[in-house]
Write an enzyme that holds these catalytic residues in place. Structure first.
Site, PDB file in Angstrom:
ATOM      1  N   HIS A 174      11.406 -34.443 -18.967  1.00  0.00           N
ATOM      2  CA  HIS A 174      10.906 -35.157 -17.787  1.00  0.00           C
ATOM      3  C   HIS A 174       9.542 -34.649 -17.348  1.00  0.00           C
ATOM      4  O   HIS A 174       9.264 -34.567 -16.161  1.00  0.00           O
ATOM      5  CB  HIS A 174      11.924 -35.042 -16.647  1.00  0.00           C
ATOM      6  CG  HIS A 174      13.262 -35.582 -17.035  1.00  0.00           C
ATOM      7  ND1 HIS A 174      13.517 -36.925 -17.103  1.00  0.00           N
ATOM      8  CD2 HIS A 174      14.388 -34.960 -17.429  1.00  0.00           C
ATOM      9  CE1 HIS A 174      14.773 -37.107 -17.507  1.00  0.00           C
ATOM     10  NE2 HIS A 174      15.317 -35.924 -17.714  1.00  0.00           N
ATOM     11  N   ASN A 184      -0.073   0.637   6.432  1.00  0.00           N
ATOM     12  CA  ASN A 184       0.526  -0.387   5.562  1.00  0.00           C
ATOM     13  C   ASN A 184       1.049  -1.493   6.460  1.00  0.00           C
ATOM     14  O   ASN A 184       1.597  -1.199   7.520  1.00  0.00           O
ATOM     15  CB  ASN A 184       1.734   0.163   4.796  1.00  0.00           C
ATOM     16  CG  ASN A 184       1.346   1.185   3.757  1.00  0.00           C
ATOM     17  OD1 ASN A 184       0.180   1.398   3.511  1.00  0.00           O
ATOM     18  ND2 ASN A 184       2.350   1.819   3.161  1.00  0.00           N
ATOM     19  N   GLY A 185       0.961  -2.736   6.018  1.00  0.00           N
ATOM     20  CA  GLY A 185       1.500  -3.831   6.824  1.00  0.00           C
ATOM     21  C   GLY A 185       0.374  -4.721   7.324  1.00  0.00           C
ATOM     22  O   GLY A 185      -0.760  -4.649   6.848  1.00  0.00           O
ATOM     23  N   ARG A 219       2.139   0.748  -6.207  1.00  0.00           N
ATOM     24  CA  ARG A 219       2.373  -0.088  -5.025  1.00  0.00           C
ATOM     25  C   ARG A 219       1.130  -0.848  -4.597  1.00  0.00           C
ATOM     26  O   ARG A 219       1.209  -1.845  -3.875  1.00  0.00           O
ATOM     27  CB  ARG A 219       2.855   0.775  -3.857  1.00  0.00           C
ATOM     28  CG  ARG A 219       4.190   1.439  -4.106  1.00  0.00           C
ATOM     29  CD  ARG A 219       4.566   2.270  -2.915  1.00  0.00           C
ATOM     30  NE  ARG A 219       4.777   1.450  -1.744  1.00  0.00           N
ATOM     31  CZ  ARG A 219       5.959   1.101  -1.294  1.00  0.00           C
ATOM     32  NH1 ARG A 219       7.037   1.491  -1.899  1.00  0.00           N
ATOM     33  NH2 ARG A 219       6.075   0.343  -0.225  1.00  0.00           N
ATOM     34  N   CYS A 234       0.844  -1.193   0.000  1.00  0.00           N
ATOM     35  CA  CYS A 234       0.000   0.000   0.000  1.00  0.00           C
ATOM     36  C   CYS A 234       0.879   1.243   0.000  1.00  0.00           C
ATOM     37  O   CYS A 234       2.056   1.181   0.314  1.00  0.00           O
ATOM     38  CB  CYS A 234      -0.871   0.024   1.239  1.00  0.00           C
ATOM     39  SG  CYS A 234      -1.664  -1.533   1.606  1.00  0.00           S
ATOM     40  N   TRP A 236      -3.541  -2.246  -1.213  1.00  0.00           N
ATOM     41  CA  TRP A 236      -3.406  -3.597  -1.774  1.00  0.00           C
ATOM     42  C   TRP A 236      -3.928  -4.517  -0.678  1.00  0.00           C
ATOM     43  O   TRP A 236      -3.274  -4.683   0.345  1.00  0.00           O
ATOM     44  CB  TRP A 236      -1.942  -3.882  -2.095  1.00  0.00           C
ATOM     45  CG  TRP A 236      -1.693  -5.177  -2.803  1.00  0.00           C
ATOM     46  CD1 TRP A 236      -1.683  -5.392  -4.140  1.00  0.00           C
ATOM     47  CD2 TRP A 236      -1.369  -6.437  -2.207  1.00  0.00           C
ATOM     48  NE1 TRP A 236      -1.397  -6.703  -4.414  1.00  0.00           N
ATOM     49  CE2 TRP A 236      -1.200  -7.365  -3.247  1.00  0.00           C
ATOM     50  CE3 TRP A 236      -1.220  -6.881  -0.897  1.00  0.00           C
ATOM     51  CZ2 TRP A 236      -0.891  -8.705  -3.024  1.00  0.00           C
ATOM     52  CZ3 TRP A 236      -0.909  -8.214  -0.659  1.00  0.00           C
ATOM     53  CH2 TRP A 236      -0.744  -9.102  -1.721  1.00  0.00           C
ATOM     54  N   LYS A 291       7.627 -12.936 -16.686  1.00  0.00           N
ATOM     55  CA  LYS A 291       7.162 -11.686 -17.305  1.00  0.00           C
ATOM     56  C   LYS A 291       5.826 -11.914 -18.002  1.00  0.00           C
ATOM     57  O   LYS A 291       4.912 -11.122 -17.865  1.00  0.00           O
ATOM     58  CB  LYS A 291       8.165 -11.158 -18.351  1.00  0.00           C
ATOM     59  CG  LYS A 291       9.391 -10.437 -17.869  1.00  0.00           C
ATOM     60  CD  LYS A 291       9.186  -9.147 -17.158  1.00  0.00           C
ATOM     61  CE  LYS A 291       8.896  -9.326 -15.725  1.00  0.00           C
ATOM     62  NZ  LYS A 291       9.732  -9.516 -14.694  1.00  0.00           N
ATOM     63  N   GLU A 343       2.956 -12.542 -15.446  1.00  0.00           N
ATOM     64  CA  GLU A 343       2.608 -11.359 -14.655  1.00  0.00           C
ATOM     65  C   GLU A 343       1.695 -10.399 -15.404  1.00  0.00           C
ATOM     66  O   GLU A 343       0.760  -9.860 -14.831  1.00  0.00           O
ATOM     67  CB  GLU A 343       3.882 -10.581 -14.284  1.00  0.00           C
ATOM     68  CG  GLU A 343       4.673 -11.166 -13.154  1.00  0.00           C
ATOM     69  CD  GLU A 343       5.942 -10.363 -12.899  1.00  0.00           C
ATOM     70  OE1 GLU A 343       6.194 -10.018 -11.745  1.00  0.00           O
ATOM     71  OE2 GLU A 343       6.700 -10.081 -13.865  1.00  0.00           O
ATOM     72  N   GLU A 371      12.677 -16.166 -15.986  1.00  0.00           N
ATOM     73  CA  GLU A 371      12.289 -14.754 -15.971  1.00  0.00           C
ATOM     74  C   GLU A 371      11.364 -14.429 -17.145  1.00  0.00           C
ATOM     75  O   GLU A 371      10.393 -13.692 -16.991  1.00  0.00           O
ATOM     76  CB  GLU A 371      13.557 -13.879 -15.980  1.00  0.00           C
ATOM     77  CG  GLU A 371      13.327 -12.389 -16.069  1.00  0.00           C
ATOM     78  CD  GLU A 371      12.499 -11.781 -14.931  1.00  0.00           C
ATOM     79  OE1 GLU A 371      12.241 -12.477 -13.926  1.00  0.00           O
ATOM     80  OE2 GLU A 371      12.092 -10.619 -15.075  1.00  0.00           O
ATOM     81  N   LYS A 383       4.106  -3.784  -6.502  1.00  0.00           N
ATOM     82  CA  LYS A 383       5.511  -3.550  -6.825  1.00  0.00           C
ATOM     83  C   LYS A 383       6.425  -3.971  -5.691  1.00  0.00           C
ATOM     84  O   LYS A 383       7.487  -4.531  -5.895  1.00  0.00           O
ATOM     85  CB  LYS A 383       5.701  -2.063  -7.131  1.00  0.00           C
ATOM     86  CG  LYS A 383       7.110  -1.679  -7.560  1.00  0.00           C
ATOM     87  CD  LYS A 383       7.414  -2.254  -8.912  1.00  0.00           C
ATOM     88  CE  LYS A 383       8.851  -2.056  -9.331  1.00  0.00           C
ATOM     89  NZ  LYS A 383       9.224  -3.032 -10.373  1.00  0.00           N
TER      90      LYS A 383
HETATM   91  C1  G6P Z   1       7.043  -8.245  -6.273  1.00  0.00           C
HETATM   92  C2  G6P Z   1       7.178  -7.596  -7.635  1.00  0.00           C
HETATM   93  C3  G6P Z   1       8.250  -8.316  -8.455  1.00  0.00           C
HETATM   94  C4  G6P Z   1       9.550  -8.341  -7.687  1.00  0.00           C
HETATM   95  C5  G6P Z   1       9.386  -8.967  -6.292  1.00  0.00           C
HETATM   96  C6  G6P Z   1      10.635  -8.775  -5.437  1.00  0.00           C
HETATM   97  O1  G6P Z   1       6.488  -9.506  -6.409  1.00  0.00           O
HETATM   98  O2  G6P Z   1       5.940  -7.630  -8.319  1.00  0.00           O
HETATM   99  O3  G6P Z   1       8.447  -7.635  -9.678  1.00  0.00           O
HETATM  100  O4  G6P Z   1      10.505  -9.061  -8.405  1.00  0.00           O
HETATM  101  O5  G6P Z   1       8.302  -8.333  -5.603  1.00  0.00           O
HETATM  102  O6  G6P Z   1      10.803  -7.411  -5.204  1.00  0.00           O
HETATM  103  P1  G6P Z   1      12.173  -6.739  -4.781  1.00  0.00           P
HETATM  104  O7  G6P Z   1      11.829  -5.281  -4.616  1.00  0.00           O
HETATM  105  O8  G6P Z   1      12.584  -7.368  -3.472  1.00  0.00           O
HETATM  106  O9  G6P Z   1      13.164  -6.993  -5.848  1.00  0.00           O
END
Ligand code: G6P
Length: 610
Positions: free
Chosen positions: A506, A100-101, A27, A2, A74, A487, A490, A483, A605
């Protein structure tokens, strides 16, 4: 997670807060709210959905005041709706809280408060805080003391901001495990969970540490520990500019961030390469090189995309340094009583530097005596501040939720650390110099790949309706396959899996038919011949192949439905190049599906809850 923003001063706080919330929307973006205090009266407006919806109603209402706080949410406890959105009132509407938290013991606290007659309107843990603080106000304490006493009873994490109608000269904020900072202006002050929310107004900030509380007035602030001990805090100047967090003419932050990788990579290497001696200079590790060269084992922990860069780091460290390297999800590491000692060095990779699990993993490793090293993007973030040493990746603010430029810069920093230590071991002058040259040529090579944007967009046209995707790579490019799949998942919501190419036999091969697109990351390196056999295996089963191949590799054409070519570089740096077409492919597929790539559903984020 948040976002929090607040203002106290002589101007109207409402546009400042709405603007700040928009900058924080990446966020958390399921609902938002604003609360202002005017002539001892608190007014709150909340909306489900985007901040723009809140803005509409706030503007229609003509809301105005010199003091207010806002929140973009969030959801953790309670679905995203207007009632659960913040701020939350106490029963008499004389106090509001944003948070937040997660308050872990909120059920126990809630039961206790209900016994005292408090009634709850929302399903949130945050509302508990409003009533708990109120219970101390009722016992005659002032706001600051009541907040401290309430927080003493709380288990969990918080960044909070509180307004109280009977003390209309201040905002009270506190933090534990969730970032919070003060922005110091001229005759006005700000509060925020992230500096990007207030950078348009001031570059001078005070970062609160865990267990600290601040009373913020128009012209001053007072800081204490939650236990009530006064503490002095320093005002720091941050260098971020407003342009860095704007879209700069691109339709989305994600595309802007993909496209600026020649520059972000340049910023990651700037001033760190010594061409003459083939050495690397990393100010953040000065004085730690000896200890690092002697450690028995490296551990790298992270989450999400950062965890993928950690996996590439393992390949780098083990190949060049011959130091056993373990990579672990931070969320697993922290809870399994890991075997860590002062013989180990543990790296914590985090773009935000605030991810709750990564931070907790660092505290766990530190308590066991390990050397803790941060690899972060956000300057002044908690992981950066609490680690023994570390290296900033200097990718610049990353706003798109799906990480792109932070990933490539993390890879750069891991490679820089590798060469720095390898030169102290047995890497020759020639090899050091040759690698320094390769680092230097990366921005140009990245640009060459970005210039193929429309070619990649064309390929995306063929696959926007696919239901599944497989991504396969070997060696350094296996984590790139992970990765690439992440992507796509996501931002396009297409199911995708990454695998080591040979492991595909496998299990995943059972999924392959004429409808299955398979992306191979197959540049000419030591695993090339092997991966060609894997491509043959997929072709034999009629899978569609999209191959990321080296510039000069023409033989691959006959096995490929589509080829995206990347220039050559050293194997250790290859992932920096091979991931870029995968970022663009995911981007274009998602855009063609009409999705919001900057704020994909359910994601955030910076995940500051565990
Ligand atoms: C969230 C984001 C990802 C990110 C991950 C770790 O899930 O959506 O894009 O890789 O957190 O975040 P950090 O800030 O620790 O790299």
């Amino acid at each position: 997670m948040c976002g929090i923003v607040g203002y106290i001063g002589s101007n109207n706080c409402v546009p400042v807060i709405i603007e700040g919330l928009k900058r924080l929307e990446y966020r958390g973006y399921d609902s938002s709210g604003i609360g202002v205090l005017d002539h001892s009266k608190l007014t709150v407006i909340k909306r489900k959905g985007k901040v723009s919806l809140l803005q509409e109603i706030v503007e229609k209402d003509g809301m105005t005041s010199n003091l207010g706080i806002g929140h973009t949410r969030w959801a953790t406890h309670g679905e995203p709706n207007e009632i659960n959105a913040h701020p939350h009132f106490n029963s008499e509407n004389s106090l509001i809280v944003i948070h937040n938290g997660i308050i872990e013991n909120y059920r126990t606290l809630k039961t206790g408060l209900e016994k005292l007659g408090y009634e709850f309107l929302s399903k949130t843990d945050t509302e508990v805080l409003a009533h708990l603080i109120d219970s101390f106000l009722k016992r005659g304490h002032n706001l600051s003391k009541s907040v401290r006493f309430a927080l003493n009873e709380v288990d969990g994490t918080y960044g909070i901001a509180v307004l109280y109608a009977k003390e209309p000269d201040k905002i009270v904020v506190a933090r534990k495990g969730s970032p919070l900072l003060l922005g110091i202006g001229n005759g006005e002050n700000f509060i925020a969970s992230d500096v990007s929310a207030i950078i348009a107004h001031t570059n001078n900030v005070v970062y609160l540490e865990d267990g600290e509380i601040a009373e913020v007035y128009t012209d001053r602030f007072v800081t204490k520990t939650i236990a009530g001990m006064p503490i002095d805090k320093f005002v720091e100047e941050v260098s971020m500019t407003l342009e860095e967090i704007d879209k700069g003419g691109y339709p989305t932050f994600m595309l802007k961030e993909i496209m600026e990788q020649p520059e972000s990579v340049l910023n990651s290497i700037r001033g760190r390469l010594l061409e003459e001696t083939g050495d690397i200079k990393l100010g953040g590790l000065t004085g730690f090189e000896d200890r690092l060269s002697k450690v028995k084992r490296f551990i790298i922990t992270a989450c999400g995309t950062s965890w993928h860069s950690a996996l590439v780091g393992k390949y780098m460290f083990e190949q060049y340094l011959r130091i056993p390297t373990e990579v672990e999800y931070a969320s697993e590491f922290r809870y399994r009583d890991p075997i860590v000692s002062s013989d180990d060095a543990v790296f914590f990779i985090s773009q935000s530097g605030e991810t709750a699990d990564t931070l907790a993993a660092m505290r766990e490793a530190r308590s066991k005596g390990a050397l803790c090293l941060g690899i972060c993007n956000v300057v002044g973030s908690t992981i950066a501040r609490e680690s023994d040493a570390g290296v900033y990746i200097h990718a610049g603010p990353e706003i798109g939720v799906a990480s792109t430029k932070a990933f490539t810069s993390q890879l750069i920093v891991l490679a820089l650390i590798t060469v720095l230590l390898a030169r102290r071991k047995n890497m020759s002058l020639e090899e050091g110099r040759a690698l320094v040259k390769e680092f230097n040529s990366l921005p140009q090579r990245i640009q060459e790949i970005l210039d193929k944007n429309s070619e990649i967009e064309e390929i995306a046209n063929h696959y926007k309706d696919a239901a599944n995707f497989l991504y396969l790579g070997r060696g350094y490019n296996f984590p790139v396959a992970l990765e690439g799949a992440l992507k796509l998942k996501e931002i396009s919501y297409i199911h995708a899996e990454g695998y080591p190419a040979a492991e595909m036999k496998h299990g995943p091969i059972a999924l392959v038919d004429e409808n299955m697109p398979v992306v191979f990351i197959a540049p000419k390196d030591s695993t090339y011949e092997k991966i060609v056999s894997n491509i043959e295996e997929i072709k034999a089963r009629k899978g569609k192949t999209i191959i990321i191949a080296s510039d000069e590799d023409y033989d691959i054409e006959k096995l490929a439905d589509h080829v995206i070519r990347v220039p050559k570089t050293a194997s250790i740096l290859m992932p920096v190049l091979t991931v870029i077409p995968l970022q663009l492919l995911a981007y274009h597929i998602a855009m063609k599906k009409g999705l919001n790539v900057d704020q994909p559903r359910n994601l955030a984020k910076s995940v500051t809850v565990e």
